[in-house]
Design a protein around this motif. Structure first.
Motif, PDB file in Angstrom:
ATOM      1  N   CYS A  20       0.885  -1.187  -0.095  1.00  0.00           N
ATOM      2  CA  CYS A  20      -0.064  -0.056  -0.074  1.00  0.00           C
ATOM      3  C   CYS A  20       1.043   1.235   0.103  1.00  0.00           C
ATOM      4  CB  CYS A  20      -0.977  -0.099   1.225  1.00  0.00           C
ATOM      5  SG  CYS A  20      -2.086   1.292   1.368  1.00  0.00           S
ATOM      6  N   LEU A  21       0.764   2.251  -0.997  1.00  0.00           N
ATOM      7  CA  LEU A  21       1.458   3.223  -1.075  1.00  0.00           C
ATOM      8  C   LEU A  21       0.827   4.409  -0.264  1.00  0.00           C
ATOM      9  CD1 LEU A  21       2.045   3.560  -4.872  1.00  0.00           C
ATOM     10  CD2 LEU A  21       3.416   2.343  -3.095  1.00  0.00           C
ATOM     11  N   CYS A  22       1.779   5.141   0.677  1.00  0.00           N
ATOM     12  CA  CYS A  22       1.208   5.841   1.745  1.00  0.00           C
ATOM     13  C   CYS A  22       2.193   7.419   1.476  1.00  0.00           C
ATOM     14  CB  CYS A  22       1.522   5.611   3.130  1.00  0.00           C
ATOM     15  SG  CYS A  22       0.483   4.040   3.532  1.00  0.00           S
ATOM     16  N   GLY A  23       1.630   8.585   1.679  1.00  0.00           N
ATOM     17  CA  GLY A  23       2.281   9.504   1.331  1.00  0.00           C
ATOM     18  C   GLY A  23       1.502  10.758   0.967  1.00  0.00           C
ATOM     19  N   GLY A  98       3.931  14.196   6.187  1.00  0.00           N
ATOM     20  CA  GLY A  98       3.206  15.057   7.023  1.00  0.00           C
ATOM     21  C   GLY A  98       2.135  14.224   7.903  1.00  0.00           C
ATOM     22  N   PRO A  99       1.148  14.795   8.592  1.00  0.00           N
ATOM     23  CA  PRO A  99       0.683  14.472   9.654  1.00  0.00           C
ATOM     24  C   PRO A  99      -0.260  13.144   9.444  1.00  0.00           C
ATOM     25  CG  PRO A  99       0.073  16.657   9.475  1.00  0.00           C
ATOM     26  CD  PRO A  99       1.057  16.450   8.469  1.00  0.00           C
ATOM     27  N   ALA A 103       0.240   9.424  10.743  1.00  0.00           N
ATOM     28  CA  ALA A 103      -0.593   8.566  11.190  1.00  0.00           C
ATOM     29  C   ALA A 103      -0.924   7.071  10.559  1.00  0.00           C
ATOM     30  CB  ALA A 103      -1.887   9.306  11.103  1.00  0.00           C
ATOM     31  N   GLU A 104      -0.725   7.290   9.341  1.00  0.00           N
ATOM     32  CA  GLU A 104      -0.816   5.673   8.426  1.00  0.00           C
ATOM     33  C   GLU A 104       0.720   4.825   8.872  1.00  0.00           C
ATOM     34  OE1 GLU A 104      -3.022   7.842   4.370  1.00  0.00           O
ATOM     35  OE2 GLU A 104      -0.955   7.446   4.496  1.00  0.00           O
ATOM     36  N   ILE A 105       1.470   5.493   9.028  1.00  0.00           N
ATOM     37  CA  ILE A 105       2.880   4.702   9.302  1.00  0.00           C
ATOM     38  C   ILE A 105       2.364   4.150  10.626  1.00  0.00           C
ATOM     39  CG2 ILE A 105       5.267   5.029   9.948  1.00  0.00           C
ATOM     40  CD1 ILE A 105       5.382   7.139   7.835  1.00  0.00           C
TER      41      ILE A 105
END
Length: 124
Positions: A20-23, A98-99, A103-105
């Motif tokens: 899953c890509l997060c950012g 960012g915030p 949170a996802e991390i």
């Protein structure tokens, strides 16, 4: 090959890793590059809802209350994508997280997901 033979072969094969890509969606080009790179590496890629525009732009036509509800809904859907994934890949162009990404991390860590980074994070 018979259907039963085809089914048996699929059962013996290992499922590809799901990432899953997060950012931040401010880095849409980096999302596109990572998606292609991960797909070519044989991974199933889950990503943000739109690669073509930032959430703020896509939801600009909504009232403030509707926009807040839509953003909450999108965040919840992304957490479900993290649940489905084996790992996350953080799109942290220039070291930025960012915030929402942080949170996802944290969510991914709490759920035992492997975390990879496009750029090695800076030690704080």
């Amino acid at each position: 090959m018979t259907r039963a033979g085809s089914q048996k072969r699929r059962e013996g094969q290992r499922r590809p890793t799901i990432v899953c890509l997060c950012g931040s969606v401010r880095f849409l080009e980096a999302f596109d590059q990572a998606s292609l790179r991960e797909t070519l590496a044989g991974r199933i890629v889950l990503s943000v809802g739109s690669h073509r525009q930032r959430d703020e732009d896509a939801l600009a036509h909504l009232t403030d209350g509707e926009r807040a509800a839509a953003l909450d809904h999108l965040a919840a859907l992304h957490r479900h994508k993290i649940d489905l994934a084996d790992e996350i890949l953080v799109i942290n162009t220039g070291g930025y997280t960012g915030p929402s990404t942080r949170a996802e991390i944290a969510y991914a860590r709490a759920h035992g997901k492997t975390i990879r980074w496009v750029e090695e994070p800076h030690a704080d």
